[in-house]
Design an enzyme around this catalytic site. Structure first.
Site, PDB file in Angstrom:
ATOM      1  N   HIS A  95       0.801  -1.227   0.000  1.00 49.90           N
ATOM      2  CA  HIS A  95       0.000   0.000   0.000  1.00 49.90           C
ATOM      3  C   HIS A  95       0.836   1.280   0.000  1.00 49.90           C
ATOM      4  O   HIS A  95       0.300   2.372  -0.195  1.00 49.90           O
ATOM      5  CB  HIS A  95      -0.982  -0.008   1.174  1.00 49.90           C
ATOM      6  CG  HIS A  95      -2.294   0.627   0.849  1.00 49.90           C
ATOM      7  ND1 HIS A  95      -3.401   0.501   1.645  1.00 49.90           N
ATOM      8  CD2 HIS A  95      -2.677   1.434  -0.187  1.00 49.90           C
ATOM      9  CE1 HIS A  95      -4.401   1.178   1.113  1.00 49.90           C
ATOM     10  NE2 HIS A  95      -3.986   1.751  -0.001  1.00 49.90           N
ATOM     11  N   ASP A 122      -9.719  -0.364   3.996  1.00 46.28           N
ATOM     12  CA  ASP A 122      -8.520  -0.868   4.674  1.00 46.28           C
ATOM     13  C   ASP A 122      -8.841  -1.336   6.090  1.00 46.28           C
ATOM     14  O   ASP A 122      -9.716  -0.772   6.750  1.00 46.28           O
ATOM     15  CB  ASP A 122      -7.498   0.282   4.759  1.00 46.28           C
ATOM     16  CG  ASP A 122      -6.062  -0.196   4.815  1.00 46.28           C
ATOM     17  OD1 ASP A 122      -5.779  -1.146   5.554  1.00 46.28           O
ATOM     18  OD2 ASP A 122      -5.231   0.398   4.105  1.00 46.28           O
ATOM     19  N   HIS A 124      -6.470  -1.010   8.236  1.00 42.40           N
ATOM     20  CA  HIS A 124      -5.585  -0.111   8.988  1.00 42.40           C
ATOM     21  C   HIS A 124      -5.811   1.330   8.552  1.00 42.40           C
ATOM     22  O   HIS A 124      -6.365   1.571   7.477  1.00 42.40           O
ATOM     23  CB  HIS A 124      -4.121  -0.493   8.724  1.00 42.40           C
ATOM     24  CG  HIS A 124      -3.845  -1.965   8.845  1.00 42.40           C
ATOM     25  ND1 HIS A 124      -3.962  -2.817   7.770  1.00 42.40           N
ATOM     26  CD2 HIS A 124      -3.514  -2.719   9.916  1.00 42.40           C
ATOM     27  CE1 HIS A 124      -3.698  -4.053   8.173  1.00 42.40           C
ATOM     28  NE2 HIS A 124      -3.428  -4.029   9.469  1.00 42.40           N
ATOM     29  N   ASP A 126      -3.267   3.445   8.059  1.00 41.03           N
ATOM     30  CA  ASP A 126      -2.121   3.814   7.216  1.00 41.03           C
ATOM     31  C   ASP A 126      -1.769   5.288   7.375  1.00 41.03           C
ATOM     32  O   ASP A 126      -1.435   5.981   6.415  1.00 41.03           O
ATOM     33  CB  ASP A 126      -2.380   3.461   5.739  1.00 41.03           C
ATOM     34  CG  ASP A 126      -2.425   1.956   5.522  1.00 41.03           C
ATOM     35  OD1 ASP A 126      -2.116   1.192   6.467  1.00 41.03           O
ATOM     36  OD2 ASP A 126      -2.789   1.527   4.408  1.00 41.03           O
ATOM     37  N   HIS A 139       4.176   0.806   4.230  1.00 38.68           N
ATOM     38  CA  HIS A 139       2.770   0.588   3.820  1.00 38.68           C
ATOM     39  C   HIS A 139       1.795   1.066   4.896  1.00 38.68           C
ATOM     40  O   HIS A 139       0.594   1.150   4.627  1.00 38.68           O
ATOM     41  CB  HIS A 139       2.504  -0.873   3.428  1.00 38.68           C
ATOM     42  CG  HIS A 139       2.518  -1.867   4.543  1.00 38.68           C
ATOM     43  ND1 HIS A 139       2.006  -3.140   4.411  1.00 38.68           N
ATOM     44  CD2 HIS A 139       3.005  -1.787   5.814  1.00 38.68           C
ATOM     45  CE1 HIS A 139       2.165  -3.813   5.547  1.00 38.68           C
ATOM     46  NE2 HIS A 139       2.768  -3.014   6.406  1.00 38.68           N
ATOM     47  N   ASP A 225      -7.357  -1.752  -0.335  1.00 38.70           N
ATOM     48  CA  ASP A 225      -6.426  -2.658   0.351  1.00 38.70           C
ATOM     49  C   ASP A 225      -7.222  -3.911   0.679  1.00 38.70           C
ATOM     50  O   ASP A 225      -8.187  -3.844   1.454  1.00 38.70           O
ATOM     51  CB  ASP A 225      -5.903  -1.966   1.618  1.00 38.70           C
ATOM     52  CG  ASP A 225      -4.889  -2.820   2.373  1.00 38.70           C
ATOM     53  OD1 ASP A 225      -4.989  -4.062   2.316  1.00 38.70           O
ATOM     54  OD2 ASP A 225      -4.016  -2.230   3.041  1.00 38.70           O
ATOM     55  N   ASP A 227      -6.874  -6.204   2.557  1.00 42.12           N
ATOM     56  CA  ASP A 227      -6.988  -6.637   3.957  1.00 42.12           C
ATOM     57  C   ASP A 227      -8.195  -6.016   4.670  1.00 42.12           C
ATOM     58  O   ASP A 227      -8.447  -6.302   5.841  1.00 42.12           O
ATOM     59  CB  ASP A 227      -5.674  -6.465   4.732  1.00 42.12           C
ATOM     60  CG  ASP A 227      -5.288  -5.019   5.030  1.00 42.12           C
ATOM     61  OD1 ASP A 227      -6.173  -4.142   5.055  1.00 42.12           O
ATOM     62  OD2 ASP A 227      -4.087  -4.775   5.249  1.00 42.12           O
ATOM     63  N   GLU A 270      -1.913  -4.937  -1.614  1.00 41.53           N
ATOM     64  CA  GLU A 270      -1.703  -5.785  -0.425  1.00 41.53           C
ATOM     65  C   GLU A 270      -2.127  -7.238  -0.603  1.00 41.53           C
ATOM     66  O   GLU A 270      -2.157  -7.990   0.365  1.00 41.53           O
ATOM     67  CB  GLU A 270      -2.369  -5.193   0.828  1.00 41.53           C
ATOM     68  CG  GLU A 270      -1.722  -3.902   1.326  1.00 41.53           C
ATOM     69  CD  GLU A 270      -0.346  -4.098   1.978  1.00 41.53           C
ATOM     70  OE1 GLU A 270      -0.052  -5.223   2.446  1.00 41.53           O
ATOM     71  OE2 GLU A 270       0.441  -3.132   1.981  1.00 41.53           O
TER      72      GLU A 270
HETATM   73  N1  LIG Z   1      -1.363  -1.234   4.233  1.00 39.68           N
HETATM   74  C1  LIG Z   1      -1.132  -2.002   5.286  1.00 39.68           C
HETATM   75  N2  LIG Z   1      -1.282  -3.288   5.238  1.00 39.68           N
HETATM   76  N3  LIG Z   1      -0.761  -1.392   6.403  1.00 39.68           N
HETATM   77  C2  LIG Z   1      -0.479  -2.107   7.616  1.00 39.68           C
HETATM   78  C3  LIG Z   1       0.046  -1.202   8.664  1.00 39.68           C
HETATM   79  C4  LIG Z   1       0.216  -1.923   9.970  1.00 39.68           C
HETATM   80  C5  LIG Z   1       0.725  -1.084  11.100  1.00 39.68           C
HETATM   81  N4  LIG Z   1      -0.141  -0.009  11.432  1.00 39.68           N
HETATM   82  C6  LIG Z   1       2.098  -0.550  10.759  1.00 39.68           C
HETATM   83  O1  LIG Z   1       2.573   0.337  10.652  1.00 39.68           O
HETATM   84  O2  LIG Z   1       2.997  -0.940  10.552  1.00 39.68           O
HETATM   85 MN   LIG Z   2      -3.429  -0.363   3.726  1.00 41.22          MN
END
Ligand SMILES: NC(=[NH2+])NCCC[C@H](N)C(=O)O
Ligand SMILES: [Mn+2]
Length: 312
Positions: A95, A122, A124, A126, A139, A225, A227, A270
């Protein structure tokens, strides 16, 4: 015309595998799937970066040079596609690549005097910087860079900064936010519909909110994303989080977004085929993309409404 742009990059992720995403999506029939529903599609192949980019951490940003090189390549390819009037669909990759794609979209919208709205699906937020991130994985940082926080190489990809204001963003499906990141999200007043919001209001209400006040003529960028889905539905991701969207709910979201008629660019990111040897994750991702980009959205939306009302 839809322009498929492959970016086999996982330098921004916590583990290897997302770099296999473009290949897996092609094998799952992404081009044929879109053609079957009536889209014209050109596959522009995979981007490349110089292999000499070093895997080093720069001030808390892991693989900084590599991620930057990928984002410059993505920026150029997405800008090219937009310039010829195509809808760029970025096949990631992790991402972090959304920094490049959305910077290109923002620059294009500014030139054309178009409103830009970003839907960010998403698990998260991000919204980390090197200071708030626990992992240093980039990401988890694209939205902050797009909103003007971070090294200037990233924040100024569009040629101006910030590329986005928080008020142009709608996050959807979030259920994992790091502690310091949460503070940053609040400070920036980042509009966010978490899984808890979605479960509380129901998916119809949530989408009403997410899509309210979109003027005709707005350029809608969808940063998908994968996920955001529940890992039981789509296991092939690098950072799975329980309690995600079910397939029918996300189909409904995609159909509602399609119904705006405003989708101008997409990231599909992702997907980690290494985490799902069955290949079903890639197939699901492709199927959802075809709902999002279906030119005959009216029929689909009606079907989804039937489902949503039936489900109560
Ligand atoms: N695009 C994603 N899958 N992001 C996941 C981030 C997970 C977590 N918040 C991190 O910094 O590391
Ligand atoms: Mn993401």
């Amino acid at each position: 015309m839809i322009s498929l742009i492959g970016a086999p990059c996982d330098a921004g992720a916590n583990m290897a595998g997302a770099a296999l995403g473009p290949c897996a999506l092609r094998r799952a029939g992404v081009q044929q799937g879109l053609q079957k529903i009536g889209c014209k599609v050109i596959d522009r192949g995979d981007l490349k970066i110089p292999t000499s980019e070093p895997h080093v951490e720069v001030q808390g940003y892991r693989n900084f040079h590599e991620v930057l090189a990928w984002n410059r390549a993505v920026y150029a390819a997405v800008a090219d596609a937009l310039n010829v009037g195509d809808i760029p669909v970025l096949l990631g990759g992790d991402h972090s690549l959304a920094m490049g794609s959305i910077s290109a979209v923002a620059a294009n919208c500014q030139r054309q005097n178009k409103e830009l709205r970003v839907l960010w699906l998403d698990a998260h937020a991000d919204f980390n910087t090197a200071n708030t991130s626990i992992t240093g994985n980039m990401h988890g940082m694209p939205l902050t860079a797009l909103c003007g926080q971070g090294p200037s190489e990233l924040t100024e990809l569009a040629g101006f900064a910030p590329a986005l204001r928080a008020s142009q963003i709608r996050l959807l499906g979030v259920r994992s936010v790091d502690p310091e990141e949460r503070r940053a999200v609040r400070r920036a007043a980042l509009p966010m519909l978490t899984m808890r919001h979605i479960q509380g209001r129901g998916i119809i209400q949530a989408m009403n909110i997410a899509l309210s006040d979109i003027e005709p003529g707005t350029h809608l960028h969808v940063s998908f994303d994968v996920d955001c889905l529940d890992p039981l539905v789509l296991p092939g991701v690098s950072t799975p989080e329980d309690g995600g969207l079910q397939l029918d709910s996300l189909r409904y979201c995609m159909a509602r977004i399609a119904q705006t008629g405003c989708v101008g660019s997409v990231d599909l990111v992702e997907l980690n085929p290494a985490a799902d040897p069955t290949g079903s994750s890639a197939q699901r991702a492709v199927e959802l993309l075809t709902v999002l980009l279906n030119p005959h959205w009216e029929r689909h939306v009606q079907r989804s409404f039937d489902w949503a009302e039936h489900a109560g």
